[in-house]
Each structure stands twice: as structure tokens, then as C-alpha cells.
Design a protein around this motif. Sequence first.
Motif, short mmCIF file in Angstrom:
data_model
loop_
_atom_site.label_atom_id
_atom_site.label_comp_id
_atom_site.label_asym_id
_atom_site.label_seq_id
_atom_site.Cartn_x
_atom_site.Cartn_y
_atom_site.Cartn_z
N MET A 28 0.95 -1.16 -0.08
CA MET A 28 -0.33 0.07 0.13
C MET A 28 1.21 1.17 -0.08
O MET A 28 2.04 1.10 0.39
CB MET A 28 -1.08 0.15 1.49
N ILE A 69 -4.70 -1.86 -3.38
CA ILE A 69 -3.48 -1.92 -2.67
C ILE A 69 -3.38 -3.48 -4.02
O ILE A 69 -3.75 -3.00 -4.95
CB ILE A 69 -4.66 -4.18 -2.07
N ALA A 96 -8.86 0.70 -1.35
CA ALA A 96 -8.72 -0.20 -0.66
C ALA A 96 -9.79 -1.90 -1.06
O ALA A 96 -9.28 -2.48 -1.72
CB ALA A 96 -8.42 -0.69 0.29
#
Lengths: 428, 179
Positions: free
Chosen positions: A281, A289, A398
Amino acid sequence: MSEYILLRHRDLPGLNLLDIYRKNGGFKSFEKAVKTLEPAAVLGMIKDSGLRGRGGAGFPTGIKWSFLPDNLWPHYVVANADESEPGTFKDREILENNPYQFLEGLMLASYAVKAETSYIYLRGEFWQIATQIDTCIRELENAGLLGSNLFGTNYSLKIYTHVGAGAYICGEETALLESLEGKLGQPRLRPPFPAVYGLFGKPTVINNVETLTNIPLIIEKGPAWYRQFGTEKSPGVKIFCLSGRVNKPGNYELPLGTPFRHLIYELGGGIINGKKIKAIMTAGASSTIIPATEQALDTPMDYESVQNTLGAPLGSASVIILDETTNMASLVNKTVGFFKHESCGKCTPCREGTYWMNNLTRRILENHDPQQVDLLDSVAKQMQNKCLCALGEFSTMAVVSAIQHFEEDFVTDQRNLPSVPPRLEEQV
Amino acid sequence: MIELQRKYPKEVERILAKYPPEFKQSAVMPLLYLAQREDGKVSRQAVADIAALIGISVTDVTSVLGFYTLFHEEGGRYFIQVCTDLPCALCGAETFLHQVCDALNIQPGETTPDGIFTVEEVKCIAACDKAPVFQVQGDGEITYHEHQTLESALKIFEELKVRVSVKAKTEKLTPKDVV
Ligand SMILES: Cc1cc2nc3c(=O)[nH]c(=O)nc-3n(C[C@H](O)[C@H](O)[C@H](O)COP(=O)(O)O)c2cc1C
Ligand code: SF4
Ligand code: FES
């Protein structure tokens, strides 16, 4: 001398003391600027250096400064020391150990945009740092470096600290201004932008602590010197905050364009217990991600390369390392929990969306309900482009990328792990 | 006269001087910190004082008080704020939190029966490379404690307890208003 540009205190002990900072060339740039350079010349040098904002967006600093109109006064500069993105701890190291270089940068920025009052907005947890910065400001006033008619010119400058009280959203620049005005930290609708309607309704520049800390040496040594470091489009150095499942976490000051592999394996000492790296990250909880493929590890860490090659923004360069023991459903549960807690509640897609994503990730983990994965993905995608500020958008990054690359993690049954929802460190 | 101003005249003056006179509302957060300096909580009286000092409504002050997590209306003398956000959690912070809570015999969010400690689970505090970490908020200060173990944490709690009992003794000797 120091090899560092920003973390110079690591080579120069006592740099947090005014006389030692001055012995190492401190405040020469500020004095030179105020006595011999027009504000426009200082602004021009920062433009030429190609310095880009280190708070996350990477916007060119000189260009930002040039947006302030010349017919509305006063102008303000606000230093953003709210540093709250999970995985980010660079501004804190600067403020604690090299405070005068940051302050000189803020003073030069103020001079360049002809601001005579500037504020430093620090997150509440930096209470102790705020007290130290107040002491630095008093020392500068006593030394005649801050105050009225500096160096016998007609330029005057005052700096004040303002301490927040625990709200991530106050790092967003318009929420920060609201908070500094004594209101709830909720973002403003734009336009008008802060360059025209900022603090107290006046033209305002907001810059990150690290951005400002670059400025004194650029003015001392010139834009061409600064451009020796980094890449054509991302010049200079950047502090990378390395954390997560890595042997030597910490701050690393490196030229922009350094490959991930160098940071993670050579400087960071590789993965804890010799495990296999799984993903990276780069922007704290707001990250997309990135699966840690060989290609990703060889990608240079600069704004363009990370975005163009890996489809992820470099953001604040808070590099969090995830290894084969990290389950992505638990990870997303963590990031979504963060955003649910930090959503300011002003707009519906973010307030409701983060709440729902949080519920869904818990259902996936606690009840082992893989059917909720599609729903989670769709809630995240429905939020995109609908939120008032970037926080709402960040909260989906994410989620969507983890489901895209690691869907298997969302469908494995985790209920036999020692705690439910499983703790991140337990998923070996 | 307004109680908060009577108690801390210099501080109030210094806070108000930071902002343009027509934007006194900016002082609301520093004044709330001042109000909770003594016992860690903001009283109703203090809220009314602040509203009067800067010319905004009690509702406005109350909503600011409620919005930010470092202002408190209830809880223990010291807030033990353990970070369990992502990078720390990857390095064992959730286990650390539960060890601390078990040792104090409370759940996260609860206060010990003696009213000294409230344990809170908090988001990133910019110390992710030094996990496990917690902060202690109390006595008008916030202090970092990094690279913690259960043992080192318990030692810090003991020191805080001593501080409370010493304070209680001196407060009996000196009437509050003199301080
Ligand atoms: C939700 C959110 C949180 C942010 N948090 C921070 C922060 O903690 N520190 C920071 O410098 N910038 C933060 N930013 C970016 C600021 O809005 C702003 O772009 C930045 O301070 C500008 O400074 P720079 O141009 O020097 O980077 C955040 C933005 C958003 C949307
Ligand atoms: S997107 Fe979220 S944080 Fe941003 S204004 Fe809307 S509710 Fe607030
Ligand atoms: S995640 Fe715990 S201090 Fe940053």
C-alpha cells in the motif's frame, strides 16, 4: 554537511536548537529572500524547482502559490501538520527534530505570497510538539527573525500554532480551515477554492510540513541543484514511511524514482520471519492495494510511475507492507472501519457507504458469508464519484482493489481462528 | 466574571490574541483544551463560559465538543489510547490492547472502578514504526509511549496512580483556588 535534505538532524546533532541550526546555514535563505529578493522571485524559484506537494496530491507548489489574487488581502499561509493517514509518520519526525527548517520553509512561503500571518495546524496528538514549536517561535521572535519590520524592511510576519483534537478529516484542507475557524471539521463545497476564499474568507495557501521543509535549501542552492534529485516530472527527495510486515520500519529519505525493491529489501531488511511479500500500500488506508509482483517491486516510486504502471496513486508515500500471512478481508475490515469512524457525516454516500461497507466486511468475516462480497464491491463502486470530498473516494480504494486481486481471501472461512473477527497478526 | 477567565486570565488572553478580533470563534478548541486541563473533562459550566467568551451559542460549543475525539465529557482521569490501526495491527497491537484490558480488568472503552483509567482503542497516531504504541491523555497533556510491552505499560500505569495519590494529598493542603 549532511547527505540529507530533510532529515538533516540525523547527521547534525542539536539541529533542533536555534544556534546550531543557524551555524549550519539556517535562516540565511530567509534573510537573503527578505533583504534581496522580490516575493515573485522566491515564488519563481519554487516553480522552477518543480517541487510538488507532499501531503498526498502532488500538486506543484509554485503553481499553487501563484493562484493567490493580488487584489484581495490579507493572504494567509497554513501549514498542514495534521498527519493522520494510517502509516504516515514523517512530519512528526521533522517537527520533533528539525523544526527550524520547517519553520524557515513556512516563513519563505509566507514571504513569497506576501502573507503577514501564518498558522500551523497540528493534530491534537501532537500536543507536545505544538508546545516545542511555540518555544521555537518565541526564540525566533527574540532573535529578530519573526516580528515586525524584519531586517529593517517593511515585511512583518507572525506565526501561530493551532491544535486540532482528533479528527482525520481535518487533514483535508477545507475541513482544516473550518476547524481553524472554530467550526466542525467538515469540508467546504468548492469552488471557491482556498486560494481565493480560504481562512477567514481570505486567499490562503495550505502546504504540508514536508513540502515546506524542502524550501530553505531550494532557495539557498537553487532550483537546478534540487532537480539533480528525483525524476524529470517528480523532482527532489521524498520521505517514505515504511511500516507493516517488514524488518526495519521507519522513515527513509530517498530520491523520488527509487524502486520499491530497494526500500523494502535493502533498506527495510525484507519481510518479517523471511515470509513472502503479498502486497504493497502506498497511501496509507487510502491506498489502492498493489499486488507485489516482480514488476511492481521494480517500479520506481515517483508520482507518474506508480500511477501509470500500477494504477495506484503514490499519495503520501506511506508504504505499508503486507505479507502472505495477511488476509485481505481482515485488512479491508480495518481500512473500512477507519473510514467509518472518520467520515465527517456531511454527505450521504460517504456516511452511509462507509457504514455499510463496515457491516459487510464484518459479516464476511464473522459469519463466513461470501455472498456479501459482490454486495461489498457494488456498494464501494456506487460511492465512487459521488462524495463531497476525497475521503469518501479513498474509503473505496482498498475495497475494490483487494476484491479484484485477492477475492480468494474473502471466501475462505476464517471462523476457526483464535478471535472473531480475526486479528491481523493471527492469520499465519 | 466568567469562571474560566478568572481561573486562567493569561491563557485566555493569549489564546484570543492568536485570531483576528472578528473571528473569536477560532478560539473554541484551545479554550476547550483549557477547560479540560484540570480534571480531563469539560463541564457544562465551562461550555457556557466559552460560549459567552467568544460570542457563539452553547449549542455551537457543544457540537464542537462532540465532534472531536480528544475532548471528553466523561471517563477516567487518564485516557490510555492504544493504537490498533492497520500498520500497528500488523505488528501485534490488537493482542497488546487485549492484554492491557485484561490486566486492568476492563473492556476497551471502559473505565476502571477507581475512575483512574479509561482505555480507548484509537486510530493511527503517527508512530506506526514503533508499535505497539499508546498515548496517555490527562493533566492537560498527551504523552507518547512507544515500543511497548505489557510490563512496560503496567509500570507506566503504576506511576500514574502514584501521581494521582500525590495530587490528592497536595490538593487537600492547598485550597483549589490558589493553584
Ligand atoms: C481526507 C484527507 C486527509 C488529508 N490529510 C492530510 C494530512 O494529514 N496532511 C497533509 O499534509 N495533507 C492531507 N491531505 C491533503 C490536503 O488536503 C492538502 O492537499 C495538502 O495539505 C496540501 O499540501 P501540499 O500541496 O503541500 O501537499 C488530506 C486530504 C484528504 C482528502
Ligand atoms: S466524503 Fe465523507 S468526509 Fe468527505 S464531506 Fe462527505 S461525509 Fe464528510
Ligand atoms: S497505525 Fe498505529 S501509530 Fe500508525
